[in-house]
Design a protein around this motif. Structure first.
Motif, PDB file in Angstrom:
ATOM      1  N   TRP A   4       0.828  -1.211   0.000  1.00  0.00           N
ATOM      2  CA  TRP A   4       0.000   0.000   0.000  1.00  0.00           C
ATOM      3  C   TRP A   4       0.861   1.258   0.000  1.00  0.00           C
ATOM      4  O   TRP A   4       0.518   2.247  -0.641  1.00  0.00           O
ATOM      5  CB  TRP A   4      -0.990   0.019   1.172  1.00  0.00           C
ATOM      6  CG  TRP A   4      -0.370   0.191   2.527  1.00  0.00           C
ATOM      7  CD1 TRP A   4      -0.019  -0.789   3.403  1.00  0.00           C
ATOM      8  CD2 TRP A   4      -0.018   1.433   3.147  1.00  0.00           C
ATOM      9  NE1 TRP A   4       0.529  -0.246   4.533  1.00  0.00           N
ATOM     10  CE2 TRP A   4       0.532   1.119   4.408  1.00  0.00           C
ATOM     11  CE3 TRP A   4      -0.116   2.757   2.772  1.00  0.00           C
ATOM     12  CZ2 TRP A   4       0.989   2.101   5.289  1.00  0.00           C
ATOM     13  CZ3 TRP A   4       0.338   3.733   3.654  1.00  0.00           C
ATOM     14  CH2 TRP A   4       0.881   3.405   4.902  1.00  0.00           C
ATOM     15  N   PHE A   5       2.010   1.218   0.687  1.00  0.00           N
ATOM     16  CA  PHE A   5       2.884   2.384   0.704  1.00  0.00           C
ATOM     17  C   PHE A   5       3.555   2.583  -0.652  1.00  0.00           C
ATOM     18  O   PHE A   5       3.681   3.710  -1.138  1.00  0.00           O
ATOM     19  CB  PHE A   5       3.935   2.248   1.811  1.00  0.00           C
ATOM     20  CG  PHE A   5       4.772   3.484   1.984  1.00  0.00           C
ATOM     21  CD1 PHE A   5       4.220   4.633   2.511  1.00  0.00           C
ATOM     22  CD2 PHE A   5       6.093   3.494   1.598  1.00  0.00           C
ATOM     23  CE1 PHE A   5       4.980   5.784   2.660  1.00  0.00           C
ATOM     24  CE2 PHE A   5       6.865   4.632   1.745  1.00  0.00           C
ATOM     25  CZ  PHE A   5       6.308   5.787   2.277  1.00  0.00           C
ATOM     26  N   THR A   6       3.964   1.489  -1.271  1.00  0.00           N
ATOM     27  CA  THR A   6       4.557   1.579  -2.600  1.00  0.00           C
ATOM     28  C   THR A   6       3.546   2.104  -3.608  1.00  0.00           C
ATOM     29  O   THR A   6       3.874   2.936  -4.449  1.00  0.00           O
ATOM     30  CB  THR A   6       5.085   0.203  -3.040  1.00  0.00           C
ATOM     31  OG1 THR A   6       5.993  -0.284  -2.059  1.00  0.00           O
ATOM     32  CG2 THR A   6       5.790   0.285  -4.380  1.00  0.00           C
ATOM     33  N   THR A   7       2.304   1.621  -3.509  1.00  0.00           N
ATOM     34  CA  THR A   7       1.253   2.105  -4.407  1.00  0.00           C
ATOM     35  C   THR A   7       1.015   3.589  -4.201  1.00  0.00           C
ATOM     36  O   THR A   7       0.865   4.346  -5.173  1.00  0.00           O
ATOM     37  CB  THR A   7      -0.046   1.308  -4.170  1.00  0.00           C
ATOM     38  OG1 THR A   7       0.225  -0.086  -4.328  1.00  0.00           O
ATOM     39  CG2 THR A   7      -1.129   1.727  -5.132  1.00  0.00           C
ATOM     40  N   LEU A   8       0.997   4.030  -2.945  1.00  0.00           N
ATOM     41  CA  LEU A   8       0.838   5.458  -2.648  1.00  0.00           C
ATOM     42  C   LEU A   8       1.984   6.262  -3.257  1.00  0.00           C
ATOM     43  O   LEU A   8       1.760   7.313  -3.874  1.00  0.00           O
ATOM     44  CB  LEU A   8       0.784   5.668  -1.141  1.00  0.00           C
ATOM     45  CG  LEU A   8       0.730   7.115  -0.668  1.00  0.00           C
ATOM     46  CD1 LEU A   8      -0.629   7.728  -1.006  1.00  0.00           C
ATOM     47  CD2 LEU A   8       1.010   7.205   0.821  1.00  0.00           C
ATOM     48  N   VAL A  47      11.604   7.688   3.405  1.00  0.00           N
ATOM     49  CA  VAL A  47      10.840   6.796   4.274  1.00  0.00           C
ATOM     50  C   VAL A  47      10.984   5.355   3.781  1.00  0.00           C
ATOM     51  O   VAL A  47      11.132   4.428   4.584  1.00  0.00           O
ATOM     52  CB  VAL A  47       9.358   7.230   4.332  1.00  0.00           C
ATOM     53  CG1 VAL A  47       8.506   6.190   5.045  1.00  0.00           C
ATOM     54  CG2 VAL A  47       9.230   8.587   5.004  1.00  0.00           C
ATOM     55  N   GLN A  48      10.970   5.172   2.472  1.00  0.00           N
ATOM     56  CA  GLN A  48      11.124   3.826   1.903  1.00  0.00           C
ATOM     57  C   GLN A  48      12.495   3.239   2.250  1.00  0.00           C
ATOM     58  O   GLN A  48      12.618   2.035   2.500  1.00  0.00           O
ATOM     59  CB  GLN A  48      10.929   3.874   0.392  1.00  0.00           C
ATOM     60  CG  GLN A  48      10.897   2.539  -0.279  1.00  0.00           C
ATOM     61  CD  GLN A  48       9.667   1.746   0.080  1.00  0.00           C
ATOM     62  OE1 GLN A  48       9.681   1.011   1.043  1.00  0.00           O
ATOM     63  NE2 GLN A  48       8.617   1.901  -0.696  1.00  0.00           N
ATOM     64  N   VAL A  49      13.537   4.063   2.254  1.00  0.00           N
ATOM     65  CA  VAL A  49      14.874   3.590   2.632  1.00  0.00           C
ATOM     66  C   VAL A  49      14.848   3.076   4.071  1.00  0.00           C
ATOM     67  O   VAL A  49      15.358   1.984   4.359  1.00  0.00           O
ATOM     68  CB  VAL A  49      15.928   4.713   2.464  1.00  0.00           C
ATOM     69  CG1 VAL A  49      17.238   4.334   3.123  1.00  0.00           C
ATOM     70  CG2 VAL A  49      16.151   5.031   1.001  1.00  0.00           C
ATOM     71  N   VAL A  50      14.245   3.836   4.962  1.00  0.00           N
ATOM     72  CA  VAL A  50      14.169   3.423   6.363  1.00  0.00           C
ATOM     73  C   VAL A  50      13.369   2.127   6.492  1.00  0.00           C
ATOM     74  O   VAL A  50      13.774   1.198   7.222  1.00  0.00           O
ATOM     75  CB  VAL A  50      13.555   4.548   7.223  1.00  0.00           C
ATOM     76  CG1 VAL A  50      13.296   4.081   8.642  1.00  0.00           C
ATOM     77  CG2 VAL A  50      14.457   5.772   7.219  1.00  0.00           C
ATOM     78  N   MET A 113      11.138  -2.114  -7.940  1.00  0.00           N
ATOM     79  CA  MET A 113      11.575  -2.489  -6.598  1.00  0.00           C
ATOM     80  C   MET A 113      10.553  -3.384  -5.909  1.00  0.00           C
ATOM     81  O   MET A 113      10.916  -4.335  -5.217  1.00  0.00           O
ATOM     82  CB  MET A 113      11.829  -1.241  -5.749  1.00  0.00           C
ATOM     83  CG  MET A 113      13.088  -0.504  -6.106  1.00  0.00           C
ATOM     84  SD  MET A 113      13.412   0.859  -5.001  1.00  0.00           S
ATOM     85  CE  MET A 113      12.376   2.114  -5.698  1.00  0.00           C
ATOM     86  N   GLU A 114       9.276  -3.096  -6.112  1.00  0.00           N
ATOM     87  CA  GLU A 114       8.223  -3.942  -5.536  1.00  0.00           C
ATOM     88  C   GLU A 114       8.292  -5.351  -6.112  1.00  0.00           C
ATOM     89  O   GLU A 114       8.142  -6.335  -5.394  1.00  0.00           O
ATOM     90  CB  GLU A 114       6.856  -3.315  -5.790  1.00  0.00           C
ATOM     91  CG  GLU A 114       5.692  -4.104  -5.258  1.00  0.00           C
ATOM     92  CD  GLU A 114       5.650  -4.180  -3.739  1.00  0.00           C
ATOM     93  OE1 GLU A 114       5.133  -5.181  -3.233  1.00  0.00           O
ATOM     94  OE2 GLU A 114       6.128  -3.247  -3.071  1.00  0.00           O
TER      95      GLU A 114
END
Length: 122
Positions: A4-8, A47-50, A113-114
């Motif tokens: 869901w975060f990747t889609t966002l 945020v994705q890196v973290v 990446m996903e």
């Protein structure tokens, strides 16, 4: 990665890309809005890196090659920075279009990446 975060992130990157490309083709030079849209894309990438650092320790390791994933993520995180630097150095309508192209490139890299994280088997 969390779907869901990747889609966002992808939706926001595509929206920022459309906004910047349309603004550039209408003759607008880089503004706080177009640079800010790319800054939002960059903030989400940080945020994705973290999350990518924490996820394997939380039981969500990548199914694909971790090196390939990290190369994509670091490259995607550097693209908006380069695009904004370009836009601030060359303040023309075409640098606004470049901001949009950078946002589209980030969206494509996020999808890849996903796939590496969830589908691809090493």
């Amino acid at each position: 990665m969390i779907l869901w975060f990747t889609t966002l992130q992808i939706v926001i990157a595509v929206a920022a890309g459309l906004f910047a490309v349309i603004a550039g083709l209408l003759g607008r030079r880089p503004s706080d809005y177009t640079v800010g849209a790319l800054a939002l894309v960059e903030a989400l990438l940080i945020v994705q890196v973290v999350m990518a650092i924490i996820a394997p320790f939380a039981g969500n390791p990548p199914s694909g090659d971790p090196l390939e994933f990290w190369v994509y993520l670091i490259s995607a995180a550097l693209l908006p920075v380069g695009g904004v630097v370009w836009a601030l150095l060359e303040r023309s309508r075409w640098s606004t279009v470049i901001l949009g192209v950078v946002a589209f490139a980030v969206a494509i890299m996020l999808w890849r990446m996903e796939v590496i994280w969830t589908i691809q088997v090493a």
